[in-house]
Design an enzyme around this catalytic site. Sequence first.
Site: not given
Lengths: 554, 554
Positions: A70, A72, A93, A104, A272, A300, A380, A408
């Site tokens: 999200k 990204t 944020r 990670k 959240a 979220f 992806f 990405w």
Amino acid sequence: MAFTDLSIASEATIQPILEIAEQAGISKKALELYGNYKAKINVDQLPPVQKMGQVVLVTAISPTPAGEGKSTVTVGLADAFKQLNESVAVALREPSLGPVMGVKGGATGGGFAQVLPMEDINLHFTGDIHAITSANNALAALIDNHLHQGNVLKIDPRRITWKRALDINDRALRQVTIGLGGPGQGVPRQDGFDITVASEIMAVLCLAGSLADLKERLAQMVIGYTYDRDPITVRDLGAEGALTLLLKEAFKPNLVQTIEGTPAIIHGGPFANIAHGCNSLIATNTARRVADIVVTEAGFGADLGAEKFMHIKSRKGGFHPDAVVIVATVRALKMHGGVAKTLLAEEDAEAVKRGMVNLAKHVDTIRQFGIEPVVALNRFSGDSEAELAAVLDWAEAEGVAVAMTEVWEKGGAGGIALARLVKQELERPTDFHHLYQEDDSIEEKLRTIVQKVYGGADIQLSDLAQKQLVELKKYGWDSLPICMAKTQYSLSDQPKLLGRPEGFTITIREIIPKLGAGFLVCLTGDIMTMPGLPKQPAALNMDVTSDGKAVGLF
Amino acid sequence: MAFTDLSIASEATIQPILEIAEQAGISKKALELYGNYKAKINVDQLPPVQKMGQVVLVTAISPTPAGEGKSTVTVGLADAFKQLNESVAVALREPSLGPVMGVKGGATGGGFAQVLPMEDINLHFTGDIHAITSANNALAALIDNHLHQGNVLKIDPRRITWKRALDINDRALRQVTIGLGGPGQGVPRQDGFDITVASEIMAVLCLAGSLADLKERLAQMVIGYTYDRDPITVRDLGAEGALTLLLKEAFKPNLVQTIEGTPAIIHGGPFANIAHGCNSLIATNTARRVADIVVTEAGFGADLGAEKFMHIKSRKGGFHPDAVVIVATVRALKMHGGVAKTLLAEEDAEAVKRGMVNLAKHVDTIRQFGIEPVVALNRFSGDSEAELAAVLDWAEAEGVAVAMTEVWEKGGAGGIALARLVKQELERPTDFHHLYQEDDSIEEKLRTIVQKVYGGADIQLSDLAQKQLVELKKYGWDSLPICMAKTQYSLSDQPKLLGRPEGFTITIREIIPKLGAGFLVCLTGDIMTMPGLPKQPAALNMDVTSDGKAVGLF
């Protein structure tokens, strides 16, 4: 792919923040530099604007361990607008050190859709979260000192609701006893630590409209109750001035940039679940003063983040989103369709189709607010054509606008189609309306959220919550909006019920008034406010080269 | 006097830090700005120097509640050198938020001998102390996570010596139990919080010579012992990389300025009892690279601060002070002469004369190091001529150089006489030597400090300390210098024994190896590592105006 987020960020060309500011019409006078690539904005020094920018809210389907990307997409969409020569800014944020050191991940986007300097933003940044930790714990120390020095206010040590906070994942601090060691060492009592982003001060900072409003909200925070069960506020302790003083720099929004040079205002980052989960109101409004289009996100899925954005943040700010993007991925939809995480690599278009119900519910929800959402199908590398087609075909059949994103790998160029669709929505008036009014009863507000946003049947209040309801009315706190603390993984309060569960009842276990933030937190199920570290914390792979470069940060 | 430190600081003309840097020969490339008036220095970017500047150490008589004004004299002396057209810089400690919020006071000098921006320096500054808090508590979380995740290293939860830390005065956190709540919430154990400036990480940061040295020292820190009583280090946990990463910006010294525009390098601030109590080595050495004369201070009186400066900090740094100033006041000497704090307003030259013994001992001590000290008699408005004469007459009789200072009211102009005397000492070679060698036995080192520096008769080791001595030798840790943790109020270990007690024995209660800092803390009496708030904390008088100005900070 040999690229990592850190390697891409390290190789990226970063512009002096003064140039980014100049392009956005922010004068040098309005900036306080933190190094060459970060600055705080003195909002009072910005020129008046004719028209505030439009807001694009990026939300998502119910999150899964597969990841949706999200942040990204939020960054990539802003960069796509920039490539289309729109005046744009992104509002995000601030990352908490807890997750950074724990697993990670981070909140600065990924790949070629990141904000820079990524390393600094993920580590301390401009110190905002540390200032909140300081203010939170200064208040706690003042409370315990009050108990120790005679307790004039008659605070019941068993009914202190203010907890201490650290910006770290540390399960051993969830439940502690303090004040041990005898009369010189304070009053013994049970206590606990939350992660700083769960502190009410974070929520307050993110909803305050001005420094004066910040102080007033801090003063209103309830820290516990007397032996007679009367609420005690920060004002009763006289601590709001000191807390505001500790927060006055942290309250200024931070300016950084995306890899493609889009101005990024990164400020505040409340949890959240027990909070509202989006960057500060002052950051969003500052972005709206310097750009025609502001892309921002909420935490979220849409059931939590978008609902709270509409009913809490933008209500307080007197605006509403002009467009909403719902991010979905084939992998996550497959999980909603019943596929286990370990089997995600196998092609399964049928599972994607089954999982569409989750996305469909969130689309319905946004439509109920009077906004026509745009779906971002975040591609992806392992997604098959058949799987992607399952989403696109569904969208066509349902009349839902959808665009594939590859931000990405391609940055803004991978978000152009999405930006074009969003732009169409921005040019159309919305028919925005809140789903509940603040003066609805608490039960009505809860029922509205459960039925309209979660697609559930009804609510149930625990005995405790029913008692609390009576007290909330007694104190006149019942006209505040609701901040639902529910699992993010399911539309219901059962984390394992993926897809689109129906007919369920949501049990409200406890209602916690957050008078400073200005909402009632309604707890459903177990809500974790202090995460733990995993067996192999990300911290153990981190290092610094002798010339000061971060290693293993992401 | 209607002036307060805050009002004077607010009215002062502050120069852009870039100008201060330029005058000191620090290029813009070597700076990272934090706003217009603060900057971090990238030491690697400084040009090589032919000759490092000389060091003037400012220390004091044994402190009393009357106050000596050591930081004020340090700043005023530097400003006096500037008025005399010397190339000068001042190196100071960073203030901790704990005392700032607790009692009126700070470490930024006072009156017209202050550093600016006073408000920022006292609140968060450039975030160094917060970074240390983060690193300290990240390590604690990793330790407790290790216990929780199977405890492969077999750490004995009862023998963990690493404590958590907060930059606050909070007595209720001195003794706590953590990990309560059942198997999902960590391993229950006793723990405690120190104020951050008492964290070993603060001492490590202040003694490290480079980023690589910082990492090595962090790796060497002992966090506890196994069930077999073998020491466990940060290296065993693999956490030194992450800790260094969290500290890499905090390790860069900060540049600010005095009211008179003298460059001030303010960096690090370890406790002066369980640590060595002076600003970072890298700050002092950076100051020595940009100025011919560096004025710096050490915590508490000469028995603690100066002794540790000689034996720990400057030994590690491979230099020694070229001159030493001992600050004394009539008021404090009166207290050493037996006058109660409530009676200080009454003239009592005889009490001053009686109190001279304390100053005399510190003068002797500095002479033993091979340096001829200069006494700064820091004049207060209530001091009578007879009282001042008592000090001056004594100095003349004893052949001690003395100068009156009035830097609080006059800034550098009030320190010219002192600067001239110090300059004379700087032009004379010293005969500097350490009082003990690192390979002396622990008992020899302790006895040397007690006899030569404190003027006591002997040492006594508790049973615990004797046992620890055996262990220290076993692990090969006995060749580290000593860091004595003794009350600052008396030359002895009895806080009420003012003046110059004699014939006393110092009891060593416990010896705590600090392998990262590289010293052995020897505890005498009760040493507080987490202060408490007073009945009326300073915080309750603090506020911010709606345009962001601090109120009640000092």
